[in-house]
Design an enzyme around this catalytic site. Structure first.
Site, PDB file in Angstrom:
ATOM      1  N   ASP A 170      37.899  97.984  33.062  1.00  7.02           N
ATOM      2  CA  ASP A 170      37.239  96.454  33.975  1.00  7.02           C
ATOM      3  C   ASP A 170      36.588  95.902  32.680  1.00  7.02           C
ATOM      4  O   ASP A 170      35.622  96.425  32.526  1.00  7.02           O
ATOM      5  CB  ASP A 170      36.924  97.309  34.860  1.00  7.02           C
ATOM      6  CG  ASP A 170      36.566  96.149  35.805  1.00  7.02           C
ATOM      7  OD1 ASP A 170      35.842  95.437  36.006  1.00  7.02           O
ATOM      8  OD2 ASP A 170      36.612  96.982  37.045  1.00  7.02           O
ATOM      9  N   ALA A 230      47.050  96.591  45.002  1.00  3.94           N
ATOM     10  CA  ALA A 230      45.828  95.287  45.554  1.00  3.94           C
ATOM     11  C   ALA A 230      45.934  94.744  46.021  1.00  3.94           C
ATOM     12  O   ALA A 230      45.968  93.716  46.516  1.00  3.94           O
ATOM     13  CB  ALA A 230      44.956  95.534  43.979  1.00  3.94           C
ATOM     14  N   ARG A 231      46.614  93.500  45.199  1.00  2.17           N
ATOM     15  CA  ARG A 231      46.630  92.474  45.238  1.00  2.17           C
ATOM     16  C   ARG A 231      48.088  91.627  44.591  1.00  2.17           C
ATOM     17  O   ARG A 231      49.236  91.919  43.534  1.00  2.17           O
ATOM     18  CB  ARG A 231      46.275  90.970  44.820  1.00  2.17           C
ATOM     19  CG  ARG A 231      45.004  91.267  45.385  1.00  2.17           C
ATOM     20  CD  ARG A 231      45.625  89.893  47.050  1.00  2.17           C
ATOM     21  NE  ARG A 231      44.310  90.253  47.822  1.00  2.17           N
ATOM     22  CZ  ARG A 231      44.281  90.620  49.104  1.00  2.17           C
ATOM     23  NH1 ARG A 231      44.094  92.122  48.646  1.00  2.17           N
ATOM     24  NH2 ARG A 231      42.897  90.445  49.888  1.00  2.17           N
ATOM     25  N   ASP A 255      52.402  98.229  47.595  1.00  2.52           N
ATOM     26  CA  ASP A 255      52.473  97.809  49.483  1.00  2.52           C
ATOM     27  C   ASP A 255      52.068  96.088  48.823  1.00  2.52           C
ATOM     28  O   ASP A 255      51.388  95.604  50.099  1.00  2.52           O
ATOM     29  CB  ASP A 255      50.572  98.687  49.393  1.00  2.52           C
ATOM     30  CG  ASP A 255      50.190  98.096  50.358  1.00  2.52           C
ATOM     31  OD1 ASP A 255      50.855  98.644  51.593  1.00  2.52           O
ATOM     32  OD2 ASP A 255      49.398  97.739  50.737  1.00  2.52           O
ATOM     33  N   GLU A 260      54.656  87.184  50.762  1.00  9.27           N
ATOM     34  CA  GLU A 260      54.828  87.643  51.504  1.00  9.27           C
ATOM     35  C   GLU A 260      55.217  87.467  53.298  1.00  9.27           C
ATOM     36  O   GLU A 260      53.552  86.776  53.173  1.00  9.27           O
ATOM     37  CB  GLU A 260      52.995  88.896  51.430  1.00  9.27           C
ATOM     38  CG  GLU A 260      52.957  89.170  50.330  1.00  9.27           C
ATOM     39  CD  GLU A 260      51.642  90.333  50.909  1.00  9.27           C
ATOM     40  OE1 GLU A 260      51.090  89.977  51.430  1.00  9.27           O
ATOM     41  OE2 GLU A 260      51.398  91.298  49.468  1.00  9.27           O
ATOM     42  N   HIS A 278      51.921  96.450  52.549  1.00  9.84           N
ATOM     43  CA  HIS A 278      50.916  95.364  52.938  1.00  9.84           C
ATOM     44  C   HIS A 278      49.777  96.504  54.279  1.00  9.84           C
ATOM     45  O   HIS A 278      49.056  95.779  54.929  1.00  9.84           O
ATOM     46  CB  HIS A 278      50.499  93.316  52.716  1.00  9.84           C
ATOM     47  CG  HIS A 278      49.562  93.431  52.182  1.00  9.84           C
ATOM     48  ND1 HIS A 278      49.592  92.327  51.619  1.00  9.84           N
ATOM     49  CD2 HIS A 278      48.259  94.550  51.664  1.00  9.84           C
ATOM     50  CE1 HIS A 278      47.735  92.294  51.008  1.00  9.84           C
ATOM     51  NE2 HIS A 278      47.357  93.395  51.338  1.00  9.84           N
ATOM     52  N   ILE A 279      49.355  97.096  53.462  1.00  6.25           N
ATOM     53  CA  ILE A 279      48.937  98.116  54.989  1.00  6.25           C
ATOM     54  C   ILE A 279      47.913  99.061  54.270  1.00  6.25           C
ATOM     55  O   ILE A 279      47.249  99.839  55.217  1.00  6.25           O
ATOM     56  CB  ILE A 279      49.728  99.569  55.584  1.00  6.25           C
ATOM     57  CG1 ILE A 279      50.108 100.203  54.310  1.00  6.25           C
ATOM     58  CG2 ILE A 279      50.957  98.587  56.132  1.00  6.25           C
ATOM     59  CD1 ILE A 279      51.670 101.126  55.311  1.00  6.25           C
ATOM     60  N   ALA A 281      44.317  98.628  54.374  1.00  8.75           N
ATOM     61  CA  ALA A 281      44.039  98.812  54.460  1.00  8.75           C
ATOM     62  C   ALA A 281      43.903  99.150  56.138  1.00  8.75           C
ATOM     63  O   ALA A 281      42.862  98.774  56.842  1.00  8.75           O
ATOM     64  CB  ALA A 281      42.980  96.602  54.647  1.00  8.75           C
TER      65      ALA A 281
END
Length: 312
Positions: A170, A230-231, A255, A260, A278-279, A281
């Site tokens: 990072d 993440a994305r 995910d 999408e 995309h679950i 959260a």
């Protein structure tokens, strides 16, 4: 002064109760882009999720808008340059969904190394394939985490508790902080070459587009596992499909997707892929926290109070 707030993608009641104490709130869940463009000039604030796109055109039309609240972490659906140009604050719920996404990541990791979905499917099909499921353990393996923010560092903590070695890449985080959290700070190439499993937790930015591509896969160990919640767009999906077919990647859990819902379902349907819609959260607890956090933060922005999670 009574502020007027637009909610475009729904919000849990705990958040709405906070807003309605001080503001006029219009909940237009599912509003389409054309209607949003037409009515946005009426509002002082808007609260969105990932579905609503706050484009430069919408922001330019928002004559009274003072703050955009993103109920979640990612802000790639907001034109940040346009918001800055129009002096509109952008805030998010930066930590509300950390636990939920980190736990999904952990679930993906276990599911991949033990082939839990395939084993379950075989049993439901009336098959006893015990000898086919010769899995692996997470203990003693090396996990490479790309993006060591709130979620990535939480995943790292869980992984260390399981006896895994954690590598972190990072470039925006202080190296001393990464080391203090028990991870080894490495370059991107070193992470690729040393990891038994790689988990993506970086935000989507232009410079991260297809960060995980054919060249990156070539540097990975044979039989590596990959997790991305993440994305979409960080992983080159066509390159991942090639890596799965060649055996370079033993299994992947996804995910998030570049489009999408996905346009090309070949990757999602691949037998070595675990896919969810995309679950990350989507837990009751996380959604309640996000609603409270973003509602409070939007009110703080409107009332000129200090902000905890200001993006711009």
């Amino acid at each position: 002064m009574t502020w007027k707030i637009l909610i475009t993608d729904g919000i849990e009641s705990a958040g709405k109760e906070i807003l309605t104490q001080e503001c006029i709130v219009d909940d237009k869940k599912g509003i389409e882009a054309a209607e949003l463009l037409q009515i946005i000039p009426e509002y002082d604030a808007v609260i969105i999720r990932g579905r609503t796109k706050m484009t430069a055109e919408v922001i330019a039309a928002a004559k009274n808008l003072k703050v955009i609240g993103r109920m979640g972490v990612g802000v790639d659906n907001i034109d940040l340059k346009a918001a800055q140009a129009h002096q509109i604050s952008v805030v998010n719920a930066a930590v509300a969904t950390t636990q939920a996404v980190a736990e999904l990541t952990l679930g993906f990791m276990f599911a991949l190394v033990r082939e839990i979905p395939r084993a379950d499917a075989s049993m439901k099909a009336g098959q006893w394939l015990k000898k086919e499921f010769n899995g692996a353990e997470l203990f003693g393996k090396t996990l490479g985490i790309v993006g060591f923010g709130n979620i990535g560092s939480t995943v790292g903590k869980y992984a260390q508790a399981l006896g895994m070695n954690v590598l972190a890449f990072d470039p925006f985080r202080d190296q001393a902080n990464i080391i203090a959290q028990g991870a080894e700070c490495v370059s991107f190439d070193e992470l690729l070459s040393r990891s038994d499993m790689i988990s993506i937790h970086a935000p989507y930015k232009e410079q991260n587009h297809h960060l995980i591509n054919d060249e990156a896969f070539a540097k990975m160990k044979d039989g590596v596992f990959l997790v991305d919640d993440a994305r979409g767009g960080i992983v080159d999906e066509e390159a991942l499909l090639r890596a799965l077919e060649s055996g370079k990647v033993r299994g992947a859990a996804l995910d998030v997707y570049e489009k999408e819902p996905p346009i090309n379902w070949d990757l999602v349907k691949h037998p070595k892929v675990i896919a969810t819609p995309h679950i990350g959260a989507q837990t009751k607890e996380a959604q309640c926290r996000a609603a409270v956090d973003i509602s409070t933060e939007v009110l703080n922005a409107l009332n000129g109070k200090p902000l905890r999670w200001r993006i711009c």
